[in-house]
Design a protein around this motif. Structure first.
Motif, PDB file in Angstrom:
ATOM      1  N   ASN A   1       3.708   4.200  16.051  1.00 16.91           N
ATOM      2  CA  ASN A   1       4.052   5.551  16.506  1.00 16.91           C
ATOM      3  C   ASN A   1       4.594   6.419  15.381  1.00 16.91           C
ATOM      4  OD1 ASN A   1       3.624   5.358  19.425  1.00 16.91           O
ATOM      5  ND2 ASN A   1       5.184   3.776  19.292  1.00 16.91           N
ATOM      6  N   ALA A   2       4.984   5.782  14.271  1.00 10.53           N
ATOM      7  CA  ALA A   2       5.553   6.541  13.154  1.00 10.53           C
ATOM      8  C   ALA A   2       5.176   5.845  11.856  1.00 10.53           C
ATOM      9  CB  ALA A   2       7.082   6.600  13.298  1.00 10.53           C
ATOM     10  N   LEU A   3       5.035   6.623  10.804  1.00  6.89           N
ATOM     11  CA  LEU A   3       4.700   6.062   9.481  1.00  6.89           C
ATOM     12  C   LEU A   3       5.886   6.249   8.544  1.00  6.89           C
ATOM     13  CD1 LEU A   3       1.046   7.382   9.074  1.00  6.89           C
ATOM     14  CD2 LEU A   3       1.750   5.052   9.633  1.00  6.89           C
ATOM     15  N   PRO A   4       6.217   5.274   7.712  1.00  5.15           N
ATOM     16  CA  PRO A   4       5.601   3.945   7.678  1.00  5.15           C
ATOM     17  C   PRO A   4       6.170   3.042   8.768  1.00  5.15           C
ATOM     18  CG  PRO A   4       7.365   4.068   6.051  1.00  5.15           C
ATOM     19  CD  PRO A   4       7.290   5.410   6.703  1.00  5.15           C
TER      20      PRO A   4
ATOM     21  N   PRO B   1      12.101   5.195   3.451  1.00  4.40           N
ATOM     22  CA  PRO B   1      11.557   4.105   2.652  1.00  4.40           C
ATOM     23  C   PRO B   1      12.468   2.881   2.652  1.00  4.40           C
ATOM     24  CG  PRO B   1      12.576   5.758   1.235  1.00  4.40           C
ATOM     25  CD  PRO B   1      12.692   6.265   2.630  1.00  4.40           C
ATOM     26  N   MET B   2      11.836   1.693   2.592  1.00  5.28           N
ATOM     27  CA  MET B   2      12.612   0.458   2.483  1.00  5.28           C
ATOM     28  C   MET B   2      12.988   0.254   1.026  1.00  5.28           C
ATOM     29  SD  MET B   2      10.648  -2.208   4.964  1.00  5.28           S
ATOM     30  CE  MET B   2       9.032  -1.812   4.337  1.00  5.28           C
ATOM     31  N   SER B   3      14.208  -0.199   0.810  1.00 10.32           N
ATOM     32  CA  SER B   3      14.644  -0.442  -0.570  1.00 10.32           C
ATOM     33  C   SER B   3      14.040  -1.754  -1.073  1.00 10.32           C
ATOM     34  CB  SER B   3      16.169  -0.509  -0.631  1.00 10.32           C
ATOM     35  OG  SER B   3      16.617  -1.642   0.066  1.00 10.32           O
ATOM     36  N   GLU B   4      14.051  -1.898  -2.400  1.00  9.55           N
ATOM     37  CA  GLU B   4      13.499  -3.118  -2.995  1.00  9.55           C
ATOM     38  C   GLU B   4      14.303  -4.342  -2.553  1.00  9.55           C
ATOM     39  OE1 GLU B   4      12.704  -2.793  -7.226  1.00  9.55           O
ATOM     40  OE2 GLU B   4      12.863  -4.968  -7.372  1.00  9.55           O
ATOM     41  N   VAL B   5      15.619  -4.155  -2.405  1.00  9.57           N
ATOM     42  CA  VAL B   5      16.479  -5.268  -1.985  1.00  9.57           C
ATOM     43  C   VAL B   5      16.065  -5.758  -0.588  1.00  9.57           C
ATOM     44  CG1 VAL B   5      18.821  -5.782  -1.190  1.00  9.57           C
ATOM     45  CG2 VAL B   5      18.478  -4.734  -3.406  1.00  9.57           C
ATOM     46  N   LEU B   6      15.824  -4.814   0.306  1.00 10.91           N
ATOM     47  CA  LEU B   6      15.433  -5.192   1.671  1.00 10.91           C
ATOM     48  C   LEU B   6      14.115  -5.961   1.641  1.00 10.91           C
ATOM     49  CD1 LEU B   6      15.696  -5.059   4.764  1.00 10.91           C
ATOM     50  CD2 LEU B   6      14.642  -2.810   4.694  1.00 10.91           C
TER      51      LEU B   6
ATOM     52  N   TRP C   1       0.583   2.973   6.556  1.00  8.96           N
ATOM     53  CA  TRP C   1       0.980   4.110   5.730  1.00  8.96           C
ATOM     54  C   TRP C   1      -0.100   5.184   5.666  1.00  8.96           C
ATOM     55  CZ3 TRP C   1      -1.033   5.500   0.708  1.00  8.96           C
ATOM     56  CH2 TRP C   1      -2.159   4.757   0.357  1.00  8.96           C
ATOM     57  N   ALA C   2       0.286   6.325   5.099  1.00  8.17           N
ATOM     58  CA  ALA C   2      -0.681   7.403   4.820  1.00  8.17           C
ATOM     59  C   ALA C   2      -0.266   8.072   3.515  1.00  8.17           C
ATOM     60  CB  ALA C   2      -0.684   8.425   5.949  1.00  8.17           C
ATOM     61  N   SER C   3      -1.249   8.623   2.799  1.00  8.02           N
ATOM     62  CA  SER C   3      -0.942   9.164   1.463  1.00  8.02           C
ATOM     63  C   SER C   3      -0.073  10.422   1.528  1.00  8.02           C
ATOM     64  CB  SER C   3      -2.251   9.469   0.708  1.00  8.02           C
ATOM     65  OG  SER C   3      -2.954  10.481   1.385  1.00  8.02           O
ATOM     66  N   TRP C   4      -0.098  11.130   2.682  1.00 12.69           N
ATOM     67  CA  TRP C   4       0.702  12.354   2.812  1.00 12.69           C
ATOM     68  C   TRP C   4       2.128  12.074   3.289  1.00 12.69           C
ATOM     69  CZ3 TRP C   4       2.055  11.951   7.770  1.00 12.69           C
ATOM     70  CH2 TRP C   4       1.162  11.395   8.675  1.00 12.69           C
TER      71      TRP C   4
END
Lengths: 204, 247
Positions: free
Chosen positions: A163-166, A185-190, A93-96
């Motif tokens: 190659n890509a974030l995240p 973003p990944m969901s909490e369920v996933l 990950w990255a903060s931006w």
């Protein structure tokens, strides 16, 4: 000759005979194909140990996760192979990166819920294209308790071909990568389902 | 390998893009060839759209039902955009049901429909092999052959390239037959495609390193052999149907 006599020579039976021959030829050909096919299936049989040797170490599902060592937020070195026996969610990950930021609270939730059962979240910050200070600010703002690791020279990102974030790797307690999720973003369920699957030793 | 296609600030996942382009080309080709297999071209896009919509709904519903204990805690996730939260078989069953109902209402001649769908399936298999090459899945067993490719830390059979060539060849045969053999019995195109595709899968699975195993046999090969057997049986029946002679 009369018409009746011609019929008695069985001439009209020839087309039927040819059709029957073609039918038998097609059946025999089909049978030969199936026999060769079955023989090939048998010939291609392989020992599971041998297939494991074909998938030694690589950043892909089904392979052993490549080892690395990175500094955490406390300045300590964390080595992946030292965490053997634990289920690991390895997140780059990255903060931006907006989707990275969005999935972090769910990641924290899952970490808190399953850490006692042996789940670890390793959040590898792409520090070569980010800033350690900003990453730590973000972690403090959202109360992230799992280890934040800093990839200052980008070598671990390169090792995992990010190659890509995240990008997230789900690693079983035996060190096998079960799944790679590119993007978010990944969901909490996933995250919850994958964490439970890792801890139950599923898909090993 | 090119899992991500970067267009300016936009990062596109190659796999998804290849599947989308493949489906679009396949549908266009199927629509163009449909009249040659005596099927109304207009029904192709309608059936495909219904299959897609109901497939997506079915795949998510099935996944939710299978993992209801987790979704019950956060029902909002039912509408999550995560592609990982879909159940493939649920999607296939719902798609098939949607096509079945649509076909019954429109009085489809099913064997002609199968033939008309074959170009779409053919292009889809090519796209699937290309997607495997793009992301490095479906990788080959280690090899020292001169044409081996370096992938995942070893020189390997380029199994994805073998599969691209094989699926292109099958597609070419099918298009040739549709154009040149209009008198084939209805259904032969589809089952011949099925037989040819399962044959190449049966042969080429040997070169793959990611096979699932069942009693040391490769599952992909066992399933392909079964499909091949059924396809050959049906082809025999289509060419030589059982006729009752009246005398």
């Amino acid at each position: 000759m009369h018409e009746k006599d011609l019929r008695s020579l069985d001439m009209p039976a020839f087309p039927h005979y040819n059709r029957r021959v073609s039918q038998i030829k097609l059946r025999i050909t089909s049978l030969i194909i199936l026999i060769f096919g079955a023989a090939w299936v048998y010939y291609s049989a392989v020992d599971p140990e041998e297939t494991r040797a074909w998938r030694a170490t690589a950043p892909a599902a089904g392979f052993q996760a490549p080892d690395f060592e990175l500094q955490n937020d406390l300045g300590e070195l964390v080595r992946l192979n030292n965490l053997e026996g634990q289920a690991i969610i390895l997140n780059f990950w990255a903060s931006w990166c907006l989707p990275c930021r969005e999935e972090m609270p769910a990641m924290e939730e899952i970490y808190q819920q399953y850490r006692q059962q042996g789940l670890t979240v390793l959040a590898v910050n792409a520090t070569h294209i980010d800033s350690r200070v900003k990453a730590l600010e973000f972690a403090a703002l959202h109360g992230l308790n799992f280890p934040i690791l800093f990839d200052f020279d980008g070598k671990v990102n390169q090792l995992y071909r990010v190659n890509a974030l995240p990008t997230t790797f789900f690693i079983s307690p035996t060190g096998t990568i079960q799944e790679v999720v590119i993007g978010g973003p990944m969901s909490e369920v996933l995250l919850r389902l994958r964490a439970e699957n890792l801890l139950s030793g599923g898909d090993e | 390998m090119f899992p991500i296609i970067q267009i300016g600030p936009l990062a596109l996942q190659a796999q998804g893009l290849i599947y989308l382009i493949g489906i679009w080309i396949g549908l266009t080709l199927a629509e163009k060839l449909a009249p040659k297999v005596k099927f109304p071209a207009g029904h192709i896009w309608n059936a495909a759209s219904l299959a897609l919509i109901f497939g997506l709904i079915g795949a998510r519903l099935s996944y939710v039902v299978l993992h209801w204990d987790v979704f019950a805690e956060s029902p909002g996730s039912i509408f999550s955009l995560n592609l990982q939260l879909f159940d493939l078989w649920g999607g296939i069953i719902f798609s098939a049901l949607a096509i079945l109902i649509f076909g019954q209402r429109k009085h489809f001649r099913w064997l002609n429909f199968f033939d008309a769908s074959t170009p779409l399936l053919g292009v889809f298999l090519v796209a699937h092999s290309l997607a495997n090459l793009a992301v490095g899945t479906g990788f080959g067993r280690p090899s020292e052959l001169p044409w081996a490719i370096n992938l995942w830390g070893a020189n390997r059979h380029p199994s994805q390239i073998y599969e691209i060539c094989a699926s292109l060849l099958v597609l070419a045969v099918i298009i040739f037959l549709i154009y040149r053999q209009p008198s084939l019995p209805a259904g032969v195109i589809f089952f011949l495609f099925s037989a040819l595709s399962s044959t190449w899968r049966l042969i080429l699975e040997y070169f793959r390193a990611d096979s699932n195993l069942i009693f040391q046999l490769r599952t992909g090969q066992v399933i392909s052999w079964l499909i091949l057997a059924v396809s050959l049986y049906v082809i025999n029946k289509l060419f030589y149907p059982i006729t009752t002679e009246k005398g």
